[in-house]
Design a protein around this motif. Structure first.
Motif, PDB file in Angstrom:
ATOM      1  N   HIS A  17       0.836  -1.204   0.000  1.00 25.50           N
ATOM      2  CA  HIS A  17       0.000   0.000   0.000  1.00 25.50           C
ATOM      3  C   HIS A  17       0.875   1.259   0.000  1.00 25.50           C
ATOM      4  N   LEU A 103      -5.535  -1.379  -2.305  1.00 22.84           N
ATOM      5  CA  LEU A 103      -4.151  -0.955  -2.048  1.00 22.84           C
ATOM      6  C   LEU A 103      -3.848   0.220  -2.964  1.00 22.84           C
ATOM      7  N   ILE A 110      -6.146   1.569   5.167  1.00 29.19           N
ATOM      8  CA  ILE A 110      -6.675   0.310   4.664  1.00 29.19           C
ATOM      9  C   ILE A 110      -6.959  -0.611   5.844  1.00 29.19           C
TER      10      ILE A 110
END
Length: 180
Positions: A17, A103, A110
């Protein structure tokens, strides 16, 4: 899930990410770039998984049936999990492709899904993109995997999805647990 394994998957998702966000900030052509990720980690007796987005992981126990292990990270996925809509309504919903978790994609935070389940010889796992499930119902996924015989089940799944929908990228991988 063992703390060590959970932390390993959490760190992996976080690193991917972060790198996607960094690419998006560094290169104009990468701005807003994002992806879904569903991964399985098999060890003797266990299957660990991590997931974010609308790709999916299914468990096909050797005794029969099909279980969607991962949940779609969008409003329509939530509606389906909460029993407010069924599989058919989810497929036809105008917001079916909108994700609130991926992502990168300029998401600040997230919250991937992680899990683990015992793995027995003969159990199968299907990892697939949303293009596969756009063209095939869950019962069709199970039927194709279980009746594939000597043909590669993933190839048969992709072929069937292409014939029925074929509008999105279609990816499938079927893994079968063997005796240790």
């Amino acid at each position: 899930m063992c703390i060590r394994d959970s932390n390993t998957l959490r760190e992996l998702f976080g690193a991917i990410h972060y790198d996607l966000l960094k690419l998006g900030q560094s290169y104009e052509e990468c701005r807003g770039m994002g992806t879904t990720l569903s991964l399985a980690w098999l060890t003797p007796g266990w299957m660990y998984f991590g997931h974010i987005g609308d790709s999916r992981i299914y468990h096909l126990p050797s005794a029969g049936g099909i279980i969607q292990l991962t949940h779609d990270h969008g409003h329509v996925g939530w509606l389906r999990r909460s029993g407010r809509i069924n599989e058919r309504e989810a497929r036809e919903h105008p917001m079916r492709n909108l994700l609130n978790q991926a992502l990168g994609a300029e998401h600040q935070f997230i919250d991937p899904q992680f899990g683990a389940l015992p793995c027995a010889p003969g159990d199968r796992y299907l990892l697939c993109s949303d293009g596969l499930t756009e063209g095939l119902w869950d019962r069709q996924l199970e039927e194709i995997v279980r009746t594939a015989g000597s043909a590669p089940a993933a190839q048969l799944l992709v072929q069937a999805a292409l014939e029925r929908a074929g509008r999105d990228n279609i990816t499938a991988m079927v893994v079968e647990a063997l005796a240790p």
